[in-house]
Design an enzyme around this catalytic site. Structure first.
Site, PDB file in Angstrom:
ATOM      1  N   GLU A  47     -33.943  -7.851  34.945  1.00  0.00           N
ATOM      2  CA  GLU A  47     -32.779  -7.954  35.610  1.00  0.00           C
ATOM      3  C   GLU A  47     -32.130  -7.930  34.302  1.00  0.00           C
ATOM      4  O   GLU A  47     -32.244  -8.850  33.731  1.00  0.00           O
ATOM      5  CB  GLU A  47     -32.876  -9.220  36.401  1.00  0.00           C
ATOM      6  CG  GLU A  47     -31.263  -9.421  37.089  1.00  0.00           C
ATOM      7  CD  GLU A  47     -30.560 -11.433  37.416  1.00  0.00           C
ATOM      8  OE1 GLU A  47     -30.127 -11.172  38.065  1.00  0.00           O
ATOM      9  OE2 GLU A  47     -32.038 -11.894  37.605  1.00  0.00           O
ATOM     10  N   LYS A 132     -26.216  -6.161  42.803  1.00  0.00           N
ATOM     11  CA  LYS A 132     -26.861  -7.381  43.345  1.00  0.00           C
ATOM     12  C   LYS A 132     -25.800  -7.509  44.608  1.00  0.00           C
ATOM     13  O   LYS A 132     -24.614  -7.715  44.538  1.00  0.00           O
ATOM     14  CB  LYS A 132     -27.124  -8.237  42.758  1.00  0.00           C
ATOM     15  CG  LYS A 132     -27.906 -10.024  43.337  1.00  0.00           C
ATOM     16  CD  LYS A 132     -28.053 -10.533  41.955  1.00  0.00           C
ATOM     17  CE  LYS A 132     -29.013 -11.764  42.637  1.00  0.00           C
ATOM     18  NZ  LYS A 132     -28.605 -13.142  41.207  1.00  0.00           N
ATOM     19  N   CYS A 166     -33.462 -10.708  41.388  1.00  0.00           N
ATOM     20  CA  CYS A 166     -33.323 -12.008  41.557  1.00  0.00           C
ATOM     21  C   CYS A 166     -33.440 -12.272  43.050  1.00  0.00           C
ATOM     22  O   CYS A 166     -34.538 -12.629  43.327  1.00  0.00           O
ATOM     23  CB  CYS A 166     -32.652 -12.742  40.628  1.00  0.00           C
ATOM     24  SG  CYS A 166     -32.944 -14.482  39.541  1.00  0.00           S
TER      25      CYS A 166
END
Length: 346
Positions: A47, A132, A166
């Site tokens: 990430e 994200k 994540c």
């Protein structure tokens, strides 16, 4: 007929050259070349690998970190930019799939950033671009929310590939959206550390255990393989961040480290996991995903579609749509970086 490829995958458990995009990409190119030489057909980076995870948001109040945010914004890259073109060229040169996390900028704002991931094909094409959906906890001080445009599973010669970033791997609906597209190989990327308390305090978050729990759960529920790639904090990053607060050095040293590993469709790890910097390799055979589907196929017979229904909006969100001329109804000009630009070949 359905084919079940067998292949070697690589998780890049590596440190960014902190807040230096060009040097980090140089390092990524070396890692891509090494993974390809060792027979990997997919290499997965952590990430926010480019140019490093903004861990300062956990170490000091935002009034003390304006300079770091400015530095990150200056190093952010665009999907259609020259830095991404270097990565695409490397994937094509080495005939390898590349998944990489980066902080994404936009030409319409100098301060709007996203926590993004791209999957690049061995022909250099961008197969998927995901932002994200929700930055987690203190990450909201850095990144804007993404949209559903990247909630896609890509059909490739090495199987059907999907990716989440994540904490998205804890989002049941995001995970199910990928499962329901026949995902066979799931990519999960994480930061080097994720502190929530001063080390030693009760209730501190253990990212190692969190990764194993949620990624194991996804592998078991989806009956797919999961490739986990987490970052590393090197001495350069620690030195830069240590002065943010009196407790920062201890937090950086003693907070649990993230782990990289590969998980099978039974929810169990394959071989070794990795916490020291380097490449982790694993052999996966997608035929192993079939038998577990006989037990629990949550996107097939083991569901009640008359009871449950999920709708996912995968439209891309744009800040503005301009109408400069006599376009036909439904036509409009769009800012640079609109989705139709993402899939241009290298």
């Amino acid at each position: 007929m359905t084919e079940y490829p067998a292949l070697t995958v690589a998780a890049a458990h590596v440190a960014s050259v902190y807040l230096d995009t060009d040097a980090t990409i140089d390092k990524a190119l070396d890692v891509i070349a090494e993974a390809a030489r060792c027979g990997a057909r997919l290499v997965v980076f952590p990430e926010s690998f480019i140019p490093g995870f903004p861990i300062w948001v956990a170490l000091a109040a935002p009034i003390h970190t304006h300079g770091l945010f400015k530095a990150l914004a200056a190093q952010a890259i665009e999907v259609t930019g020259p830095q991404m073109a270097r990565l695409r060229a490397a994937a094509k040169r080495h005939d390898i799939f590349v998944s990489i996390g980066f902080t994404e900028g936009t030409p319409v704002s100098v301060g709007c950033l996203w926590n993004s991931n791209v999957l690049i094909g061995p022909d250099g094409a961008i197969l998927n671009h995901h932002r994200k959906l929700v930055p987690t906890y203190y990450e909201k001080l850095v990144w804007a929310p993404g949209d559903g445009a990247g909630l896609r599973v890509v059909e490739t010669r090495i199987g059907r590939l999907g990716a989440l970033i994540c904490g998205e791997n804890t989002n049941p609906l995001a995970r199910y959206a990928l499962m329901a597209q026949g995902e066979q190989l799931h990519i999960a990327s994480f930061p080097p550390i994720w502190p929530t308390r001063v080390p030693g305090e009760a209730g501190a978050y253990d990212i190692d255990q969190a990764i194993r729990i949620r990624c194991g759960a996804h592998a078991f529920e989806a009956k797919c393989f999961v490739v986990v790639a987490s970052g590393v904090l090197d001495a350069r990053a620690k030195d830069l961040l240590a002065g943010l607060s009196p407790e920062a050095p201890r937090i950086l040293e003693e907070t649990p480290r993230a782990v990289s590993l590969v998980i099978g469709p039974n929810g169990l790890g394959l071989g070794q996991s990795r916490k020291e910097e380097g490449l982790l390799y694993a052999d996966v055979d997608l035929a192993a995903c079939v038998e577990p589907k006989q037990f629990h196929d949550v996107v097939g017979y083991y569901n009640r579609f008359d009871v449950f229904r999920l709708e996912v909006d995968r439209s891309a969100r744009r800040p503005v749509v301009f109408r400069d001329g006599p376009e036909a109804p439904g036509e409009a000009s769009t800012p640079p970086g609109a989705p139709q630009d993402w899939l241009e070949p290298a």
